[in-house]
Design an enzyme around this catalytic site. Structure first.
Site, mmCIF file in Angstrom:
data_model
loop_
_atom_site.group_PDB
_atom_site.id
_atom_site.type_symbol
_atom_site.label_atom_id
_atom_site.label_comp_id
_atom_site.label_asym_id
_atom_site.label_seq_id
_atom_site.Cartn_x
_atom_site.Cartn_y
_atom_site.Cartn_z
ATOM 1 C CG LEU A 105 9.845 -8.072 -1.150
ATOM 2 C CD1 LEU A 105 8.895 -9.229 -1.439
ATOM 3 C CD2 LEU A 105 10.731 -7.795 -2.353
ATOM 4 C CG ASP A 106 8.783 -0.965 -2.532
ATOM 5 O OD1 ASP A 106 9.571 -0.759 -1.593
ATOM 6 O OD2 ASP A 106 8.987 -0.579 -3.696
ATOM 7 C CE LYS A 107 -0.475 -0.960 1.763
ATOM 8 N NZ LYS A 107 -1.248 0.255 2.124
ATOM 9 N NE ARG B 37 7.596 1.588 -6.855
ATOM 10 C CZ ARG B 37 6.999 2.064 -5.766
ATOM 11 N NH1 ARG B 37 7.321 1.596 -4.558
ATOM 12 N NH2 ARG B 37 6.089 3.020 -5.881
#
Length: 319
Positions: free
Chosen positions: A136-138, A235
């Site tokens: 998962l992105d930060k 995104r």
């Protein structure tokens, strides 16, 4: 030290690449340097032959890898709290908060989920990236599954590749789609911004499904489901169809506010600190027992608060 067998077939996209380049895409859970070392040690064969890293491979050739899992000396255990929802001898599921990087990389050599996992269970050092099979992105919150054994790692990676692990997200976007739909567009590195991804010709195939959850005046809450798992996929895909995520400083463009919004609504949107994306549901078959498992994560407080404020904005302008 553990050994895991992997196999992959060179497709048209990989045909003509060097062995180290093709293997990095086929066996993406391992670093390029680790794969090169295994090639040099004779642990990778192409149609039964040992080759050099620079040798080219061609469509239809079968690459077999004998991966040797040794402790990662570049990632140290750190006592970082993890919200563990499930744990057994083969896997664990965590609920990741915003701001926590998943594994070390450029600019983030410590303070990651991987460092925390090694403190939680030192034996996970023998697994690629301490058992992390997807990221998962930060600043994305929510559910992640992590392998704790070699057999679980292999089967979870295979399940991801076969799209047998279902990952569902909640995304707040700018704009008002008329209905749900899907985005099928290849994703690769942005040609001018190496730290960004983009929809590009020749990128890796990617498909995202979305449906309407709730409408606001100029925003929409979406239920999103991934078929593939490319970097920044949701995104990039939502920005591609002109419905970027609220708070996305990389792909979202300039801030947009509802007309004549209250100061509370304007402040809530201006101060939201991250992309409005939450991995809220995860379902899979246990990699060893085959038991069907499902986990859900509540909407985090910051996103829940923003959604609540947008509901108030709708009520204030009703009629």
């Amino acid at each position: 030290m553990e050994e895991i067998q992997h196999q992959g077939v060179v497709d048209r996209e990989l045909s003509g690449l060097r062995l180290d380049q093709a293997s990095a895409r086929l066996f993406s859970d391992y670093s390029r340097s680790r794969l090169q070392n295994w090639i040099k040690a004779g642990r990778m064969q192409v149609d039964g032959e040992v080759r050099k890293p620079r040798d080219k491979v061609w469509e239809g050739e079968r690459i077999c890898l004998q991966a040797v899992l040794e402790p990662d000396q570049h990632c140290e255990p750190e006592d970082i709290p993890l919200d563990i929802l499930y744990q057994d001898e083969h896997l664990l599921v965590i609920d990741k908060p915003a701001g926590l990087v998943v594994h070390p990389g450029s600019g983030n050599r410590s303070g990651t989920v991987q460092n925390a996992l090694l403190h939680q269970d030192p034996e996970m050092a023998g697994l690629p990236r301490a058992g992390i099979v997807h990221r998962l992105d930060k600043d994305t919150t929510g559910l992640m599954v992590v392998a704790r054994s070699p057999v679980a790692h292999k089967r979870l990676v295979e399940a991801l590749q076969a799209r047998a692990i279902k990952r569902e997200y909640l995304a707040l976007v700018v704009g008002r789609p008329t209905a749900g739909g899907e985005v099928e567009a290849p994703i690769g590195r942005h040609p001018g911004k190496r730290v960004c991804m983009a929809v590009v010709p020749g990128g890796k195939p990617a498909r995202t499904h979305y449906r309407i959850n709730e409408r606001f005046r100029i925003h929409t809450l979406l239920d999103v489901r991934l078929e593939s798992g490319r970097t920044h996929q949701i995104r990039v895909h939502m920005a591609h169809i002109r419905y970027p995520l609220v708070g996305d400083s990389v792909y979202g463009g300039r801030l947009k506010l509802p007309p004549n919004a209250s100061e509370a609504t304007r402040a809530a949107l201006r101060s939201f600190p991250r992309q409005a994306l939450h991995a809220r549901r995860l379902s899979l078959q246990h990699p060893v027992t085959a038991e069907p498992l499902v986990w859900e994560s509540p909407v985090p407080a910051d996103l829940n608060g923003l959604i609540g404020q947008l509901r108030e904005d709708v009520a204030e302008h009703a009629g």
